[in-house]
Write an enzyme that holds these catalytic residues in place. Sequence first.
Site, PDB file in Angstrom:
ATOM      1  CG  ASP A   9      -1.215  11.253  15.480  1.00 54.23           C
ATOM      2  OD1 ASP A   9      -2.321  11.665  15.869  1.00 54.23           O
ATOM      3  OD2 ASP A   9      -1.047  10.569  14.457  1.00 54.23           O
ATOM      4  NE  ARG A  40      -9.513  -6.011  -1.239  1.00 57.18           N
ATOM      5  CZ  ARG A  40     -10.765  -5.540  -1.281  1.00 57.18           C
ATOM      6  NH1 ARG A  40     -11.354  -5.146  -0.186  1.00 57.18           N
ATOM      7  NH2 ARG A  40     -11.396  -5.442  -2.424  1.00 57.18           N
ATOM      8  CG  HIS A  63       3.967   0.520   4.581  1.00 57.84           C
ATOM      9  ND1 HIS A  63       4.707   0.264   5.714  1.00 57.84           N
ATOM     10  CD2 HIS A  63       3.309   1.682   4.827  1.00 57.84           C
ATOM     11  CE1 HIS A  63       4.494   1.241   6.597  1.00 57.84           C
ATOM     12  NE2 HIS A  63       3.664   2.104   6.077  1.00 57.84           N
TER      13      HIS A  63
END
Length: 520
Positions: free
Chosen positions: A41, A398, A278
């Site tokens: 994947d 952001r 992360h």
Amino acid sequence: MSGTGSSPSSRRNSFNSLSRDLELPSEQGCLSIIVLGASGDLAKKKTFPALYHLFDQGFLQSGEVHIFGYARSNLSDDGLRERIRGYLKGAPEDLSEFLQLIKYVSGSYDNGEGFEKLNKEISKYEESNQSGSYRRLFYLALPPSVYPSVCRMIRTYCMNPCKYGIDIIGLFAASHPGWTRVIVEKPFGKDLDSAEELSAQLGELFEEHQLYRIDHYLGKELVQNLLVLRFANRLFLPLWNRDNIDNIQIVFREDFGTEGRGGYFDQYGIIRDIIQNHLLQVFCLVAMEKPVSLKPEHIRDEKVKVLQSVNPIKCEEVVLGQYDGYKDDPTVPDDSNTPTFASVVLRVHNERWEGVPFILKAGKALNSRKAEVRVQFKDVPGDIFKCKKQGRNEFVIRLQPSEAMYMKLTVKKPGLEMATEQSELDLSYGMRYQNVKIPEAYERLILDTIRGDQQHFVRRDELKAAWQIFTPLLHDIDAGKLKAVPYQPGSRGPKEADELSSKVGYVQTHGYVWIPPTLA
Ligand SMILES: NC(=O)C1=CN([C@@H]2O[C@H](COP(=O)(O)OP(=O)(O)OC[C@H]3O[C@@H](n4cnc5c(N)ncnc54)[C@H](OP(=O)(O)O)[C@@H]3O)[C@@H](O)[C@H]2O)C=CC1
Ligand SMILES: O=C1O[C@H](COP(=O)(O)O)[C@@H](O)[C@H](O)[C@H]1O
């Protein structure tokens, strides 16, 4: 080639100037990229598309690079090419040129036969290339359970054949004829002990400078901007501390659930999947001290220091959630307590951050998809405008989607009255950089590996420090000592998480929503 408009040779020049700055070798010559787990994947969705983008922009040249896919599945070269073609976006002739660079070798992950065959294929290509410099990059797009055996096979059968192929970190002899580098994907273990065991196993086979532990958040544009933002702007230097900042949130939200990955996810949970890696990497870049220079070791030294300054996590500063319907996945046990949402407060015991909560929050199946850093400043002392009612200053980075940085400010409401309102200074990338294509994280990180720049990769001691922070909490969760509370899919997550944020000091601004500006 479509690309970004600059020629391959100008791309190469920009690499040369960067490598001079970072004292990296300007390497050219024959490059073999081997994707292990090529049938999987990650390989089709991320690795091959990233390689294609690099090719399309001239960073990988037809005469210089060859790509090998390796896996157990019985595939032909064309079979692999067809499997990945649908994931690549580009002009048909560019795609065909790229796909022709790919060869497939089938073999198992734990015996020599397949790897001998792989080595033979790589060598055949290297001999035909005759550049005299052999670079071999192995990308492990595989479940971590097979990393040790695959690394042993690479070490035994597939190393760069050059006699002088050892590079000493920071020192590259002019006659250096090549290298062997290995990219490994997360998860790097499940807790401190398993991570250390994996590190030790890989460490016996490869030097640290040959191992590239990828965390794809480190390849995101706005994550890479954090150091520039903090240390290249005088504006932020005096503000970035406990005197001015009240709290910092680092948030990851996804608006879809585990969708077909429930079996994998259930063994890990959201803390191991997102927060320990992360969000913690983003935390490091937000909280660390200024490095001595941009050299990878200097940056990573500072990251380790700030990780080591994090206090033990308190159970009362953790909220766990699990969305309703998560256990409907047949691969998830009916009694699973695995969190699909978590909010965890980290506290840094140092001069800059004592008393400032860092709220790391991540969740799946929520009401929106976004990742951001939200730095909330303290109230204005002696406020004559009663600004508190309007909300605090916030600096928001952001990370995705709609990459932006904006600073929430209180301003005079335009008009005859002396009234205040919340507004923002806004740097939205879509508006400001209209013709710039922001590179994919994987694209950038693979290029860094080819260049030998480990700045955006996780060092072994950094990984250890990261696991030291989360392992006690994870063991408590695994032992059922902390329970995940249910939440509705499509919601903000458990209300307890908002209560925790308020309790530690976050003040929500009501009635204000930042809307990403769009082009008219
Ligand atoms: N998919 C994603 O979006 C992301 C994945 N990752 C990480 O990347 C790595 C690869 O992920 P992904 O591609 O999703 O994984 P897959 O499950 O698709 O596995 C990749 C390939 O490995 C082989 N394989 C699968 N299971 C086993 C096994 N038990 N033993 C030996 N070989 C096996 C299969 O190839 P064959 O049978 O042909 O040999 C498979 O095609 C993992 O470490 C994952 O955590 C990280 C971030 C995102
Ligand atoms: O590593 C992972 O990341 C993805 C989210 O990545 P993003 O770049 O789309 O933000 C996440 O969906 C997945 O669960 C996790 O393993």
